[in-house]
Design a protein around this motif. Structure first.
Motif, short mmCIF file in Angstrom:
data_model
loop_
_atom_site.label_atom_id
_atom_site.label_comp_id
_atom_site.label_asym_id
_atom_site.label_seq_id
_atom_site.Cartn_x
_atom_site.Cartn_y
_atom_site.Cartn_z
N LYS A 132 0.74 -1.07 -0.07
CA LYS A 132 0.11 -0.12 -0.06
C LYS A 132 0.91 1.13 -0.01
O LYS A 132 0.42 2.32 -0.66
CB LYS A 132 -0.96 0.03 1.46
CG LYS A 132 -2.17 -0.98 1.03
CD LYS A 132 -3.04 -0.89 2.31
CE LYS A 132 -3.99 -1.87 2.37
NZ LYS A 132 -5.15 -1.84 3.42
N ASN B 27 2.30 1.88 -3.68
CA ASN B 27 1.02 2.46 -4.30
C ASN B 27 1.15 4.11 -4.03
O ASN B 27 0.62 4.59 -4.91
CB ASN B 27 -0.04 1.52 -4.38
CG ASN B 27 -0.10 0.39 -4.65
OD1 ASN B 27 0.88 -0.17 -5.35
ND2 ASN B 27 -1.13 -0.59 -4.11
N PRO C 33 -4.28 8.91 -6.72
CA PRO C 33 -3.35 7.68 -7.27
C PRO C 33 -3.66 7.87 -8.65
O PRO C 33 -4.91 8.55 -9.19
CB PRO C 33 -4.23 6.67 -6.51
CG PRO C 33 -4.85 7.06 -5.28
CD PRO C 33 -5.14 8.51 -5.35
N ILE D 161 3.23 2.94 -11.93
CA ILE D 161 2.94 2.00 -11.06
C ILE D 161 3.08 0.48 -11.90
O ILE D 161 3.68 -0.32 -11.51
CB ILE D 161 1.84 1.95 -10.31
CG1 ILE D 161 1.52 0.84 -9.54
CG2 ILE D 161 0.52 2.14 -11.15
CD1 ILE D 161 2.47 0.72 -8.08
N HIS D 162 2.29 0.38 -13.03
CA HIS D 162 2.21 -1.01 -13.71
C HIS D 162 3.70 -1.14 -14.51
O HIS D 162 4.20 -2.40 -14.26
CB HIS D 162 1.15 -0.77 -15.04
CG HIS D 162 1.47 -1.69 -15.95
ND1 HIS D 162 0.75 -3.07 -15.49
CD2 HIS D 162 1.86 -1.86 -17.01
CE1 HIS D 162 0.86 -3.83 -16.83
NE2 HIS D 162 1.78 -3.01 -17.66
#
Length: 356
Positions: free
Chosen positions: A102, A105, A115, A213-214
């Protein structure tokens, strides 16, 4: 090594002595101070004017000319970073990231703090931001996370240039290296000199290597696959036990779940067959009725036949009496009853015509 900061075309002489102009300026200031001190202390000892001019010209010439010898410092700097990004460092990074997904992220946010899946995080400063979030990464590992992701994880990123004031960059460097006593003393002396100078400060161009993030998670997975493959082949000297234990437990749980699923499917299939065909199953459905039909057909086939028929020829054969008839079904037996050659094709029974 270019991924770890070595200048491009380094072997052709580019990128050598990158701080030469700045160092020359600092050296000039230091030498001017020394001269003023020396003049005060040696006022009585006067040097001949001609010799003094020659020395000044020589020192000025040496200062203005950039060194021509090979500068090893950029190579050593990049090589140290490459060595720091070893298998243990990569494993430590993965273990730390797995503890708080978390928090990871939470690093990928837009300008409004929301986000986002866009490329928004600079990988070169990721180590500093991870430690700010509470991750326990040594400074030498935190400094090489960006190059590590590029070299071993083939991370996708986009370059973006921004302008920063020197004060902002200095603050960031001080936060990273404030524990070094030699640097702390050097910075203290430098600050005093800068406070005295009235020159306006110019912004410095900084390049950001931003990722999403990916792409970050995909890169971490690539590094994991690379390390585990080399470790299993005995080509990677690193301690991956802490990381491999949870992976082995997960694999065992997956195998157990698959076996349970197969057992459930087999049981379900058996229950469905029992509901449709009874307790005997598909192949043995109604065995008593089938036996009665076989006995009945055998009785029909054992009746006397016309002389010269195929059945009579079969009766004379030494073969067992249970093998001379064509079919236990009386309709098929009747269809071939009168055949005495191997060429005639008989008409099928009425019940078989629907199948055609």
């Amino acid at each position: 090594l270019e991924m770890f900061g070595l200048p491009k075309n380094y072997m052709k002489g580019e990128g050598h002595f990158p701080d030469w102009g700045q160092k020359m300026k600092e050296d000039k200031i230091a030498k001017a101070k020394k001269r003023s001190i020396a003049q005060r202390m040696k006022e009585k000892q006067k040097m001949p004017d001609q010799l003094k001019k020659l020395r000044e010209e020589k020192s000025k010439k040496n200062e203005e000319q950039k060194p021509t010898h090979f500068d090893l410092e950029p190579f050593l700097k990049a090589f140290r970073k490459f060595v720091a990004a070893n298998g243990n460092a990569r494993s430590l990074l993965r273990v730390q990231l797995s503890k708080s997904p978390k928090e990871v992220n939470g690093l990928f946010i837009d300008e409004d703090g929301e986000p986002t899946f866009k490329k928004c995080l600079d990988i070169m400063t990721m180590g500093k931001k991870l430690n700010e979030k509470g991750f326990e990464l040594p400074q030498q590992v935190a400094d090489v996370i960006g190059p590590m992701l590029i070299c071993f994880g083939e991370i996708a990123f986009k370059e973006r240039t921004i302008s920063k004031m020197p004060d902002e960059i200095k603050k960031e460097e001080e936060e990273q290296k404030e524990k070094d006593p030699v640097l702390a003393k050097f910075k203290k002396d430098k600050r005093k000199e800068e406070e005295k100078s009235d020159e306006p400060k110019k912004p410095i161009i900084v390049t950001l290597f931003e990722t999403s993030i990916h792409d970050f998670l995909q890169s971490i997975e690539k590094i994991k696959d690379y390390d585990h493959t080399l470790y299993n082949l005995g080509l990677l000297k690193a301690n991956l036990e802490e990381e491999l234990k949870p992976d082995q437990q997960e694999e065992e749980e997956v195998v157990e779940d698959e076996e349970e699923q197969k057992e459930d499917e087999q049981k379900k299939k058996e229950d469905e067959e029992e509901d449709i065909f009874g307790e005997y199953g598909l192949e043995d459905a109604e065995p008593e009725k089938e036996e009665e039909e076989v006995e009945k057909s055998m009785e029909e086939a054992s009746k006397p036949r016309t002389p010269g028929s195929a059945s009579e020829a079969g009766r004379k054969s030494p073969v067992s009496e249970f093998e001379w008839y064509y079919s236990p079904d009386p309709d098929y037996e009747h269809a071939v009853n009168g055949l005495n050659d191997l060429e005639t094709i008989p008409d099928p029974p009425e019940k078989a015509k629907n199948a055609f």
